[in-house]
Enzyme design. Structure first.
Site, PDB file in Angstrom:
ATOM      1  N   GLU A 137       0.864  -1.193   0.000  1.00  0.00           N
ATOM      2  CA  GLU A 137       0.000   0.000   0.000  1.00  0.00           C
ATOM      3  C   GLU A 137       0.894   1.234   0.000  1.00  0.00           C
ATOM      4  OE1 GLU A 137      -2.820  -0.174   3.206  1.00  0.00           O
ATOM      5  OE2 GLU A 137      -3.681  -2.055   2.454  1.00  0.00           O
ATOM      6  N   SER A 142       7.794  -2.399   3.016  1.00  0.00           N
ATOM      7  CA  SER A 142       8.552  -3.402   3.776  1.00  0.00           C
ATOM      8  C   SER A 142       7.766  -3.853   5.012  1.00  0.00           C
ATOM      9  CB  SER A 142       9.897  -2.817   4.221  1.00  0.00           C
ATOM     10  OG  SER A 142      10.746  -2.655   3.108  1.00  0.00           O
ATOM     11  N   THR A 168       2.032  -5.314  -9.825  1.00  0.00           N
ATOM     12  CA  THR A 168       2.556  -5.787 -11.114  1.00  0.00           C
ATOM     13  C   THR A 168       1.428  -6.443 -11.894  1.00  0.00           C
ATOM     14  OG1 THR A 168       4.723  -6.189 -10.144  1.00  0.00           O
ATOM     15  CG2 THR A 168       4.238  -7.336 -12.199  1.00  0.00           C
ATOM     16  N   ARG A 278      36.804  -5.224 -28.770  1.00  0.00           N
ATOM     17  CA  ARG A 278      37.185  -3.810 -28.685  1.00  0.00           C
ATOM     18  C   ARG A 278      38.670  -3.667 -28.322  1.00  0.00           C
ATOM     19  NH1 ARG A 278      35.108   1.523 -29.614  1.00  0.00           N
ATOM     20  NH2 ARG A 278      36.315   2.876 -28.242  1.00  0.00           N
ATOM     21  N   GLN A 350      30.176   0.111 -17.557  1.00  0.00           N
ATOM     22  CA  GLN A 350      31.534   0.655 -17.459  1.00  0.00           C
ATOM     23  C   GLN A 350      32.445   0.066 -18.539  1.00  0.00           C
ATOM     24  OE1 GLN A 350      31.752   3.055 -15.434  1.00  0.00           O
ATOM     25  NE2 GLN A 350      33.933   3.532 -15.633  1.00  0.00           N
ATOM     26  N   GLU A 377       9.552  -7.527  -4.016  1.00  0.00           N
ATOM     27  CA  GLU A 377       9.413  -8.807  -3.293  1.00  0.00           C
ATOM     28  C   GLU A 377      10.391  -8.893  -2.112  1.00  0.00           C
ATOM     29  OE1 GLU A 377       8.299 -12.222  -5.493  1.00  0.00           O
ATOM     30  OE2 GLU A 377       7.588 -11.028  -7.189  1.00  0.00           O
TER      31      GLU A 377
HETATM   32  N1  CAA Z   1       6.479 -18.157   5.907  1.00  0.00           N
HETATM   33  C1  CAA Z   1       5.482 -18.453   6.769  1.00  0.00           C
HETATM   34  N2  CAA Z   1       5.167 -17.674   7.830  1.00  0.00           N
HETATM   35  C2  CAA Z   1       5.893 -16.549   8.011  1.00  0.00           C
HETATM   36  C3  CAA Z   1       6.943 -16.181   7.156  1.00  0.00           C
HETATM   37  C4  CAA Z   1       7.233 -17.034   6.060  1.00  0.00           C
HETATM   38  N3  CAA Z   1       8.218 -16.762   5.206  1.00  0.00           N
HETATM   39  N4  CAA Z   1       7.492 -15.028   7.582  1.00  0.00           N
HETATM   40  C5  CAA Z   1       6.801 -14.664   8.681  1.00  0.00           C
HETATM   41  N5  CAA Z   1       5.838 -15.603   8.952  1.00  0.00           N
HETATM   42  C6  CAA Z   1       4.899 -15.597  10.059  1.00  0.00           C
HETATM   43  C7  CAA Z   1       5.643 -15.629  11.382  1.00  0.00           C
HETATM   44  O1  CAA Z   1       5.964 -16.956  11.766  1.00  0.00           O
HETATM   45  C8  CAA Z   1       4.655 -14.983  12.333  1.00  0.00           C
HETATM   46  O2  CAA Z   1       3.681 -15.904  12.717  1.00  0.00           O
HETATM   47  P1  CAA Z   1       3.510 -16.345  14.285  1.00  0.00           P
HETATM   48  O3  CAA Z   1       3.223 -15.066  15.015  1.00  0.00           O
HETATM   49  O4  CAA Z   1       2.384 -17.309  14.268  1.00  0.00           O
HETATM   50  O5  CAA Z   1       4.828 -16.935  14.670  1.00  0.00           O
HETATM   51  C9  CAA Z   1       3.947 -13.963  11.440  1.00  0.00           C
HETATM   52  O6  CAA Z   1       4.145 -14.383  10.093  1.00  0.00           O
HETATM   53  C10 CAA Z   1       4.513 -12.556  11.621  1.00  0.00           C
HETATM   54  O7  CAA Z   1       5.902 -12.635  11.323  1.00  0.00           O
HETATM   55  P2  CAA Z   1       6.923 -11.481  11.774  1.00  0.00           P
HETATM   56  O8  CAA Z   1       6.704 -11.170  13.221  1.00  0.00           O
HETATM   57  O9  CAA Z   1       8.280 -11.883  11.330  1.00  0.00           O
HETATM   58  O10 CAA Z   1       6.393 -10.254  10.915  1.00  0.00           O
HETATM   59  P3  CAA Z   1       7.010  -8.801  10.717  1.00  0.00           P
HETATM   60  O11 CAA Z   1       5.921  -7.819  10.753  1.00  0.00           O
HETATM   61  O12 CAA Z   1       8.189  -8.611  11.643  1.00  0.00           O
HETATM   62  O13 CAA Z   1       7.497  -8.828   9.194  1.00  0.00           O
HETATM   63  C11 CAA Z   1       9.011  -9.162   7.391  1.00  0.00           C
HETATM   64  C12 CAA Z   1       8.449  -9.668   8.735  1.00  0.00           C
HETATM   65  C13 CAA Z   1      10.017 -10.209   6.978  1.00  0.00           C
HETATM   66  C14 CAA Z   1       9.718  -7.820   7.555  1.00  0.00           C
HETATM   67  C15 CAA Z   1       7.863  -9.050   6.347  1.00  0.00           C
HETATM   68  O14 CAA Z   1       6.985  -8.002   6.670  1.00  0.00           O
HETATM   69  C16 CAA Z   1       8.373  -8.867   4.945  1.00  0.00           C
HETATM   70  O15 CAA Z   1       8.789  -9.815   4.282  1.00  0.00           O
HETATM   71  N6  CAA Z   1       8.302  -7.595   4.413  1.00  0.00           N
HETATM   72  C17 CAA Z   1       8.593  -7.334   3.009  1.00  0.00           C
HETATM   73  C18 CAA Z   1       7.329  -7.370   2.208  1.00  0.00           C
HETATM   74  C19 CAA Z   1       7.574  -7.550   0.745  1.00  0.00           C
HETATM   75  O16 CAA Z   1       8.407  -8.354   0.324  1.00  0.00           O
HETATM   76  N7  CAA Z   1       6.808  -6.835  -0.084  1.00  0.00           N
HETATM   77  C20 CAA Z   1       6.849  -6.953  -1.490  1.00  0.00           C
HETATM   78  C21 CAA Z   1       5.430  -7.089  -2.006  1.00  0.00           C
HETATM   79  S1  CAA Z   1       5.143  -7.774  -3.584  1.00  0.00           S
HETATM   80  C22 CAA Z   1       5.848  -6.776  -4.740  1.00  0.00           C
HETATM   81  O17 CAA Z   1       6.970  -6.443  -4.598  1.00  0.00           O
HETATM   82  C23 CAA Z   1       5.095  -6.303  -5.918  1.00  0.00           C
HETATM   83  C24 CAA Z   1       4.935  -7.249  -7.045  1.00  0.00           C
HETATM   84  O18 CAA Z   1       3.871  -7.350  -7.602  1.00  0.00           O
HETATM   85  C25 CAA Z   1       6.091  -8.035  -7.547  1.00  0.00           C
END
Ligand code: CAA
Length: 395
Positions: A137, A142, A168, A278, A350, A377
């Site tokens: 959003e 992140s 995307t 080159r 470069q 991602e």
């Molecule tokens: N698989 C399964 N479960 C997961 C997980 C994973 N990889 N990562 C976290 N979880 C679970 C955790 O186990 C936790 O569950 P419990 O409470 O039951 O243990 C829950 O999710 C919350 O996890 P965190 O406390 O680690 O969450 P956080 O708020 O600290 O966030 C983060 C962790 C890694 C920073 C995450 O927010 C993240 O990956 N952020 C980046 C987001 C991102 O990649 N965005 C890109 C979007 S898509 C895009 O780019 C556009 C497109 O179209 C290509």
């Protein structure tokens, strides 16, 4: 004769005839169908619908999906091999392919009901319809769990309201997986996932993102205003959305790593050929250590990325039977390969110098396309956070 990157992974990593075949098929397709139009679509920013449709017909849009649901019924290694080849020629086509396969088909396979697979997976895996994934959003990238969009249960449906960004394939998608808050008091555990049809009332497209690279892939905001989503189109349980989003991004990150490898390989190959031809100061520029050493670093990082990607692909493949997470392998592959793509694209500009800066060659496009792999991602910083937390036992 110029050595082709990715042509032979070495005896210990010999590919099966099926894997060689999909790699060759993707390589031939990319050369024949995408190479002639890549620069033109990069310039205009026009979505390459005709080639994306053909990629669907070739089975590239649902590589790991069973034939019963319109896919090619191959494995994760086949997916990364094909994606690398497409991205060597054009990363924008690769972005659409990656989102379709990893961010749309994979969650349907993992979390979809039989009815959802029939209605939503089949058209996307067969390439008849483009799929999209919407988590980000304007105020949460992140920090994905901190979203504001709301889905309120009203009888046998949810009312969706909010603004999602950086989607995307958003402008062309026939179906989208969207994540919204169903219970804000529960934070991450109050998020749910929905399968939506953008032709319905209450959905509209917001601003198109004017991007630095992967310009032929369409990216926009999407807006929901009292959009009615029936309960049977919720993916997974209520409150399970964040876990679904993260699980799916683990798969997505392997795709972006393969895309990065494709960009890095193209930048390397062009640089190698240029360094052999080159001349300056009476010799081929590759004979200057300043250039030769850059080529050595590019090649080494490229092959190290390949190993991390194959390891992640094998871990994801194994997870289909063990159910084990492959978060660490995916994040390491994405982190290293995306930084390698940027490293190689930077070095390629470069080495080509003036010609690298000119639009007459695709080198500057590799440079612009490479940057997004360190951002979407999950940024490199997020990958380092995920890896370090796992290694320290904090998650
Ligand atoms: N698989 C399964 N479960 C997961 C997980 C994973 N990889 N990562 C976290 N979880 C679970 C955790 O186990 C936790 O569950 P419990 O409470 O039951 O243990 C829950 O999710 C919350 O996890 P965190 O406390 O680690 O969450 P956080 O708020 O600290 O966030 C983060 C962790 C890694 C920073 C995450 O927010 C993240 O990956 N952020 C980046 C987001 C991102 O990649 N965005 C890109 C979007 S898509 C895009 O780019 C556009 C497109 O179209 C290509």
């Amino acid at each position: 004769m110029a050595s082709e990157t990715g042509s032979s992974p070495g005896p210990s990593l010999a590919l099966s005839p099926e894997h060689e075949m999909i790699r060759q098929t993707a390589r031939d397709f990319a050369q024949r169908e995408i190479a002639p139009i890549a620069a033109e679509h990069d310039e205009s920013g026009e979505f390459p619908l005709a080639t994306i449709r053909k990629m669907g017909e070739m089975g590239f849009m649902g590589i790991e999906v069973d034939e019963a649901y319109g896919g090619a019924a191959m494995d994760t290694l086949a997916y990364v091999l094909a994606l690398e080849e497409i991205c060597k020629v054009d990363a924008a086509h690769g972005t659409v392919m990656s989102v379709n396969n990893s961010l749309f088909c994979y969650p349907l396979l993992r979390f979809g009901t039989e009815d959802q697979k029939q209605r939503f997976l089949q058209p996307v895996a067969s390439g008849a319809v483009v799929g999209a994934y919407s988590l980000t959003e304007p105020m949460s990238g992140s920090d994905a769990g901190n979203m504001r969009s709301r889905a309120e249960r009203q009888g046998d449906a949810y009312l969706l309201n909010g603004r999602k960004s950086w989607v995307t394939s958003g402008p062309v998608a026939g179906t989208i997986i969207v994540f919204m808050m169903t219970d804000p008091s529960q934070k991450q555990k109050g998020i749910s996932a929905f399968l939506i049809d953008p032709r319905q009332t209450g959905f509209s497209l917001g601003k198109t993102e004017p991007k630095l690279g992967i310009r032929a892939s369409a990216t926009c905001e999407i807006l929901f205003e009292d959009f009615r989503c029936p309960v049977e189109n919720r993916l997974g349980e209520e409150g399970e959305g964040f876990k679904i989003a993260m699980t799916v991004l683990d798969a997505g990150r392997i795709g972006i790593a393969a895309q990065s490898l494709g960009i890095a390989g193209a930048a390397y190959q062009a640089s190698l050929e240029y360094a052999r031809e080159r001349e300056s100061f009476g010799q081929k520029i590759g004979q200057h250590q300043g250039v030769g050493f850059q080529l050595a670093d590019m090649k080494t990082r490229l092959e190290a990325s390949r190993l991390l990607i194959y390891q992640a692909a094998l871990a994801k493949q194994a997870s289909k039977t063990t159910g084990q997470r492959f978060t660490l392998e995916a994040s390491m592959a994405k982190l290293y390969a995306s930084e390698t793509a940027m490293f190689c694209a930077h070095a390629a500009v470069q080495i080509h110098a003036g010609m690298g800066y000119s639009k007459e060659l695709p080198i500057e496009r590799y440079f612009r396309d490479a940057k997004i792999t360190e951002i979407y991602e999950g940024t490199s910083e997020i990958q380092r956070l995920v890896i370090s937390r796992l290694e320290l036992g904090l998650r």
